[in-house]
Scaffold this motif. Structure first.
Motif, PDB file in Angstrom:
ATOM      1  N   PHE A  39      -5.961   0.750  -0.015  1.00 16.10           N
ATOM      2  CA  PHE A  39      -5.260   0.695  -0.944  1.00 16.10           C
ATOM      3  C   PHE A  39      -3.900   0.549  -0.555  1.00 16.10           C
ATOM      4  CE2 PHE A  39      -9.367   3.379  -1.079  1.00 16.10           C
ATOM      5  CZ  PHE A  39      -9.272   3.360  -2.322  1.00 16.10           C
ATOM      6  N   VAL A  40      -3.224  -0.136  -1.971  1.00 14.93           N
ATOM      7  CA  VAL A  40      -1.452  -0.062  -2.309  1.00 14.93           C
ATOM      8  C   VAL A  40      -1.050   1.032  -3.219  1.00 14.93           C
ATOM      9  CG1 VAL A  40       0.735  -1.308  -2.822  1.00 14.93           C
ATOM     10  CG2 VAL A  40      -1.399  -1.966  -1.647  1.00 14.93           C
ATOM     11  N   TRP A  41      -0.230   1.883  -3.028  1.00 15.07           N
ATOM     12  CA  TRP A  41       0.135   2.906  -3.670  1.00 15.07           C
ATOM     13  C   TRP A  41       1.158   2.665  -5.232  1.00 15.07           C
ATOM     14  CZ3 TRP A  41      -0.316   7.370  -5.902  1.00 15.07           C
ATOM     15  CH2 TRP A  41       0.613   8.007  -6.359  1.00 15.07           C
ATOM     16  N   MET A  42       0.485   2.441  -6.090  1.00  6.63           N
ATOM     17  CA  MET A  42       1.486   2.131  -7.210  1.00  6.63           C
ATOM     18  C   MET A  42       2.240   3.802  -8.509  1.00  6.63           C
ATOM     19  SD  MET A  42       0.891  -0.836  -6.546  1.00  6.63           S
ATOM     20  CE  MET A  42       1.325  -1.987  -8.097  1.00  6.63           C
ATOM     21  N   PRO A  43       3.270   3.597  -7.667  1.00  7.93           N
ATOM     22  CA  PRO A  43       4.105   5.610  -8.483  1.00  7.93           C
ATOM     23  C   PRO A  43       3.988   5.218  -9.808  1.00  7.93           C
ATOM     24  CG  PRO A  43       5.700   3.704  -7.587  1.00  7.93           C
ATOM     25  CD  PRO A  43       4.142   3.217  -6.646  1.00  7.93           C
ATOM     26  N   LEU A  44       4.285   4.192 -10.409  1.00  4.26           N
ATOM     27  CA  LEU A  44       4.705   4.053 -11.983  1.00  4.26           C
ATOM     28  C   LEU A  44       3.605   4.559 -12.756  1.00  4.26           C
ATOM     29  CD1 LEU A  44       7.114   3.274 -13.295  1.00  4.26           C
ATOM     30  CD2 LEU A  44       5.500   1.455 -14.523  1.00  4.26           C
ATOM     31  N   ARG A  45       2.287   4.702 -12.651  1.00  4.77           N
ATOM     32  CA  ARG A  45       0.911   4.976 -12.708  1.00  4.77           C
ATOM     33  C   ARG A  45       0.375   6.410 -11.783  1.00  4.77           C
ATOM     34  NH1 ARG A  45      -2.624   0.665 -14.367  1.00  4.77           N
ATOM     35  NH2 ARG A  45      -3.855   2.222 -15.614  1.00  4.77           N
ATOM     36  N   GLN A  46       1.479   6.508 -10.391  1.00  4.61           N
ATOM     37  CA  GLN A  46       0.207   7.664  -9.975  1.00  4.61           C
ATOM     38  C   GLN A  46      -1.709   6.604  -9.200  1.00  4.61           C
ATOM     39  OE1 GLN A  46       1.505  10.703  -9.643  1.00  4.61           O
ATOM     40  NE2 GLN A  46       3.594   9.394  -9.749  1.00  4.61           N
ATOM     41  N   HIS A  47      -1.419   5.497  -9.193  1.00  5.19           N
ATOM     42  CA  HIS A  47      -2.519   4.838  -8.428  1.00  5.19           C
ATOM     43  C   HIS A  47      -2.723   4.008  -7.854  1.00  5.19           C
ATOM     44  CE1 HIS A  47      -6.388   3.011  -9.647  1.00  5.19           C
ATOM     45  NE2 HIS A  47      -5.240   1.171  -9.671  1.00  5.19           N
ATOM     46  N   LEU A  48      -3.751   4.548  -6.966  1.00  4.93           N
ATOM     47  CA  LEU A  48      -3.684   3.726  -5.889  1.00  4.93           C
ATOM     48  C   LEU A  48      -4.217   2.058  -5.896  1.00  4.93           C
ATOM     49  CD1 LEU A  48      -5.108   7.390  -3.828  1.00  4.93           C
ATOM     50  CD2 LEU A  48      -3.107   5.817  -3.491  1.00  4.93           C
ATOM     51  N   GLN A  49      -4.123   1.121  -5.944  1.00  4.86           N
ATOM     52  CA  GLN A  49      -4.127  -0.082  -5.764  1.00  4.86           C
ATOM     53  C   GLN A  49      -5.586  -0.588  -4.693  1.00  4.86           C
ATOM     54  OE1 GLN A  49      -3.572  -2.421  -9.118  1.00  4.86           O
ATOM     55  NE2 GLN A  49      -5.849  -3.638  -7.803  1.00  4.86           N
ATOM     56  N   PRO A  50      -6.900  -0.955  -4.841  1.00  7.26           N
ATOM     57  CA  PRO A  50      -7.694  -1.060  -4.452  1.00  7.26           C
ATOM     58  C   PRO A  50      -7.324  -2.327  -4.064  1.00  7.26           C
ATOM     59  CG  PRO A  50      -9.110  -0.775  -6.068  1.00  7.26           C
ATOM     60  CD  PRO A  50      -7.376  -0.413  -6.342  1.00  7.26           C
ATOM     61  N   VAL A  51      -8.123  -3.041  -2.363  1.00  9.04           N
ATOM     62  CA  VAL A  51      -7.283  -4.314  -1.968  1.00  9.04           C
ATOM     63  C   VAL A  51      -8.818  -4.200  -1.138  1.00  9.04           C
ATOM     64  CG1 VAL A  51      -6.032  -5.260   0.114  1.00  9.04           C
ATOM     65  CG2 VAL A  51      -4.883  -3.366  -0.882  1.00  9.04           C
ATOM     66  N   LYS A  52      -9.227  -5.355  -2.029  1.00 11.74           N
ATOM     67  CA  LYS A  52     -10.770  -5.352  -1.851  1.00 11.74           C
ATOM     68  C   LYS A  52     -11.130  -6.537  -0.291  1.00 11.74           C
ATOM     69  CE  LYS A  52     -12.539  -4.571  -5.556  1.00 11.74           C
ATOM     70  NZ  LYS A  52     -13.344  -2.716  -5.773  1.00 11.74           N
TER      71      LYS A  52
END
Length: 290
Positions: A39-52
């Motif tokens: 995953f990549v951490w996206m702090p603005l939305r407190q989101h863990l972006q999955p890396v397929k």
């Protein structure tokens, strides 16, 4: 008249509501741990972006760093199995596979152990948001390696304080299910001229330098990467060629690879991979790192 006033009030209320929503920022996203292993951490939305499809190579293809590879793999295995393990700083020569090794070891240990081991990459510019990330990770049942690639700090950069606090854990302590891996070209994560400037201008020079150098001390393991020999470089070339079935005459391939390295002024894993990409393209062979 009353209807016109009500309409105007509704318009004004909607305008105010939209303004408040903009000030509040985007809503937090729902994190799905089952969506991927990286995953990549996206702090603005407190989101863990999955890396397929993570950008990585197989562990067996990383050559010339056998000693540090074994240390990193053992540390990762212990962490995955729930035992004590150290935060790791991989530092040294550029292009020698520091970040590739982290990603390859993660995949190898995850696959071999069958344990739910996740890798979360934090971009250098998002280091200050680490406390928020740790707060999110501490309640997950997964074991997580937080990874920061090409980590370094410049003059007047105070983000390193957030990393120091995260590595030490503060009052609450670093979550048992979280480990930090970072790569850097600098052993102390700071440029030498910055350390020398601190030393020359501070009232207490040694304290000023110690304050910033102490960051690297938070990593229990320092793994050094150094420039590779010609033998190691050609070993990398042979490993890639065999893996991707590039049927070029070995002597000719070595001569081309050495010339390729000479034009770039260095021998490294990155240079070897760039030559292999060029060779595969000329031979019309498809290659896939994942």
């Amino acid at each position: 008249m009353t209807e016109e006033i009500n309409t105007a009030l509704l318009i004004e209320l909607k305008r105010l509501a939209d303004a408040v929503e903009r000030l509040a920022g985007p809503a937090s996203a729902l994190n799905d741990w089952d969506a991927a292993d990286c995953f990549v951490w996206m702090p603005l939305r407190q989101h863990l972006q999955p890396v397929k499809r993570p950008n990585r190579v197989e562990l067996k293809l990383i050559r010339g760093v056998d000693h540090v590879r074994d240390i990193l793999q053992e540390n990762t295995v212990r962490f995955a199995d729930g035992y004590a393990a150290n935060n790791v700083l991989l530092w040294g020569a550029r292009g020698m596979g520091k970040s590739s090794l982290v990603k390859a070891v993660h995949e190898d240990v995850r696959r071999e152990s069958g344990i739910s081991l996740k890798l979360v990459e934090v971009h250098r510019e998002d280091i200050a948001s680490l406390p928020n990330l740790l707060d999110l990770l501490k309640d997950t049942p997964h074991r997580v390696i937080v990874f920061c690639d090409d980590l370094s700090f410049d003059h007047d950069d105070t983000a390193y304080k957030s990393l120091k606090a995260a590595l030490d854990g503060g009052v609450e302590g670093r979550p048992d299910n979280v480990l930090f891996y970072a790569t850097s070209n600098r052993r102390h994560l700071l440029p030498r001229h910055m350390m020398e400037n601190e030393q020359s201008t501070a009232i207490n020079p040694s304290e000023a330098v110690e304050e910033k150098v102490s960051l690297s001390d938070r990593f229990g393991l320092w793994l050094g990467f150094h420039k590779c020999s010609q033998e190691d470089y050609l070993g990398m070339i042979d490993g890639y060629a065999d893996h991707f079935k590039l049927g070029l005459d070995r002597e000719k391939m070595h001569a081309e690879a050495l010339e390729w390295a000479t034009t770039r002024g260095a021998r490294s894993g990155r240079v070897a991979w760039q030559y292999i990409q060029d060779l595969a393209g000329r031979m019309r062979v498809h290659i896939d790192r994942a």
